[in-house]
Design an enzyme around this catalytic site. Structure first.
Site, PDB file in Angstrom:
ATOM      1  N   CYS A 163      -1.819  -0.240  -4.057  1.00 51.93           N
ATOM      2  CA  CYS A 163      -1.225  -1.512  -3.592  1.00 51.93           C
ATOM      3  C   CYS A 163      -0.391  -1.284  -2.330  1.00 51.93           C
ATOM      4  CB  CYS A 163      -0.371  -2.175  -4.677  1.00 51.93           C
ATOM      5  SG  CYS A 163      -1.290  -2.593  -6.143  1.00 51.93           S
TER       6      CYS A 163
ATOM      7  N   HIS B  58       5.070  -1.711  -0.925  1.00 52.87           N
ATOM      8  CA  HIS B  58       4.034  -2.117  -1.896  1.00 52.87           C
ATOM      9  C   HIS B  58       3.644  -3.566  -1.555  1.00 52.87           C
ATOM     10  CE1 HIS B  58       2.635  -3.492  -5.911  1.00 52.87           C
ATOM     11  NE2 HIS B  58       2.481  -2.214  -6.230  1.00 52.87           N
TER      12      HIS B  58
ATOM     13  N   LYS C 196       8.143   0.658 -15.786  1.00 49.30           N
ATOM     14  CA  LYS C 196       8.112   1.998 -15.171  1.00 49.30           C
ATOM     15  C   LYS C 196       9.322   2.820 -15.603  1.00 49.30           C
ATOM     16  CE  LYS C 196       5.904   0.052 -11.074  1.00 49.30           C
ATOM     17  NZ  LYS C 196       4.470   0.348 -11.133  1.00 49.30           N
TER      18      LYS C 196
ATOM     19  N   GLN D 170      10.443   1.875  -8.121  1.00 53.41           N
ATOM     20  CA  GLN D 170      10.168   3.303  -8.304  1.00 53.41           C
ATOM     21  C   GLN D 170      11.439   4.140  -8.297  1.00 53.41           C
ATOM     22  OE1 GLN D 170       7.276   4.542  -9.084  1.00 53.41           O
ATOM     23  NE2 GLN D 170       5.890   2.852  -8.596  1.00 53.41           N
TER      24      GLN D 170
ATOM     25  N   ASP E 215      13.472  -3.111  -3.064  1.00 56.60           N
ATOM     26  CA  ASP E 215      12.512  -2.992  -4.160  1.00 56.60           C
ATOM     27  C   ASP E 215      12.828  -1.695  -4.911  1.00 56.60           C
ATOM     28  OD1 ASP E 215      10.363  -2.417  -5.777  1.00 56.60           O
ATOM     29  OD2 ASP E 215       8.826  -2.824  -4.268  1.00 56.60           O
TER      30      ASP E 215
END
Ligand SMILES: Cc1ncc(COP(=O)(O)O)c(C=O)c1O
Length: 405
Positions: free
Chosen positions: A363, A122, A225, A202, A199
């Site tokens: 993104c 991202h 999220k 998600q 990261d």
């Protein structure tokens, strides 16, 4: 334990509404997740009954607010199997990665060094590193993926050359849904003395995450999220890194003593939390963690895998539809193209059918460049979605396809 998923869904007030006169089918959870009443109520209760600033007042409300805020940090830490004092609360992943970029990388990197990223990052895990590279003279290297959207581990290995000081990798791709084997990747990087930043934006909504088992140096996450409020999140960092890092932002709360001839800083994590934080938001995130833990992340992951299998099977039946991202290990995120249809037109017409999907570059420009497309449509699910919604979505897709072609 078997769950009554219809009752779970009923916990989400917004999912009961209609859009354009149709029942809402919310398939945009990778963008932001919906919130259960428990999270909305916790934020509301904070403002109604406990609102005060943290760590600044000795009065009862000040203590209650501090306890609630630190309590949320503790809940998140337990959820991730880490220590609370290694968890910096931030406004989200973007802030968390920038914190590593500015406080860890900027003072350390120099010409000749390299930052290794993957094709599927991202922008939040690309642009901060480009800014660091510009200022330090370091370079950016990219590990490629297969057309199925799987990271090539041999290529990644080969890219871990001696100059590489830092590796940034997403746990789960927001476009492809690919679940990367971050434990194995971090193990390989660690052997070569490369610092790893994962990261987790998600991953947290979809699965149990045990940070020590991954073995990374930093793990960034975002609260909105994973059923939490917007403007919440965290950076987990190894103690030795956090202890050695200078502050990123200066101000109140992050100091120990301020004099005009010099300031001493607070210990981590507070050293990195300058100013009044998003107290109510993080109290809500603590409630989100409680909510997810009560269902159980393994149950959530299993439920979503069932939904993903159904969705993928139904989408594959639609003529001219191409799924982008076919990794064997995937979260419930499906990007797609429909031959002859522009993504924005598709998403707009689906919206008229009550279906919310995202269309755009998500993104992830470099990933779009890899697939040679400007954009994709993306259906991203959560445990609160249903098999009936998948059928409504694919019926809407067929209807829209007829209109467009
Ligand atoms: C993989 C990934 N990383 C980072 C981010 C940025 O998260 P935030 O905007 O909450 O900081 C997102 C959000 O879409 C994401 O999907």
């Amino acid at each position: 334990m078997s769950h009554d998923w219809a009752r779970v869904r009923a916990d989400f007030p917004l999912l009961q509404r209609e859009v354009h006169g149709k029942p809402l089918v919310y398939f945009d959870s990778a963008n932001t997740g919906q919130k259960p009443a428990a999270v909305i109520d916790a934020t509301d209760a904070f403002y109604r009954s406990h609102n005060a600033n943290v760590s600044r007042a000795v009065h009862a409300l000040g203590n209650e607010a501090t306890e609630a805020y630190e309590g949320a940090r503790g809940k998140l830490a337990r959820h991730l199997n880490v220590r609370a004092d290694e968890l910096v609360l931030t406004s989200g992943t973007t802030f968390a990665i920038n914190l590593v970029a500015y406080s860890w990388a900027l003072p350390r990197l120099q010409p000749g060094d390299a930052i290794l990223l993957t094709r599927m990052e991202h922008h939040a895990n690309i642009v901060p590193w480009q800014l660091v590279a510009q200022r330090t003279g370091a370079t950016i290297k990219v590990a490629e993926i297969s057309t199925d959207g799987v990271l090539d581990l041999d290529a990644l290995d080969a890219a871990m050359t001696p100059g590489v000081k830092l590796l940034g990798v997403t746990h789960v791709s927001n476009v492809l849904g690919t679940i990367n084997p971050v434990g194995e990747i971090c193990r390989r990087a660690r052997k070569r003395g490369i610092t790893t930043v994962v990261d987790g934006s998600q991953a947290l909504p979809h699965m149990a995450v045990d940070i020590p088992a991954i073995g990374c140096d930093f793990y960034a996450l975002t609260g909105h999220k994973m059923c939490g409020p917007t403007g919440t999140g965290a950076l987990w960092g190894r103690r030795e890194h956090l202890a050695a890092m200078p502050p990123f932002l200066g101000g109140g709360e992050m100091i120990s003593e301020v004099r005009f001839d010099g300031t001493t800083f607070n210990d981590p994590p507070h050293r990195f939390e300058a100013g009044t934080p998003n107290i109510a938001g993080h109290v809500g995130l603590g409630a989100a963690v409680d909510y997810l833990d009560a269902i159980g992340m393994d149950a959530i992951a299993a439920r979503e895998q069932e939904l993903l299998a159904h969705l993928t099977e139904e989408m594959r039946r639609i003529d001219g539809l191409r799924i982008i991202g076919n990794a064997p290990d995937k979260a419930a995120v499906v990007s797609f193209l429909l031959q002859g249809a522009h993504g924005h037109d598709l998403a707009t017409l689906l919206d008229l059918e009550g279906v919310a999907v995202r269309s755009g570059h998500h993104c992830a420009h470099p990933l779009m460049q890899f697939y040679g497309v400007p954009a994709t449509c993306r259906a991203s699910l959560a445990f609160y979605n249903t098999h009936a919604e998948i059928d409504a979505f694919t019926a809407a897709l067929r209807k829209v396809r007829k209109l467009l072609l």
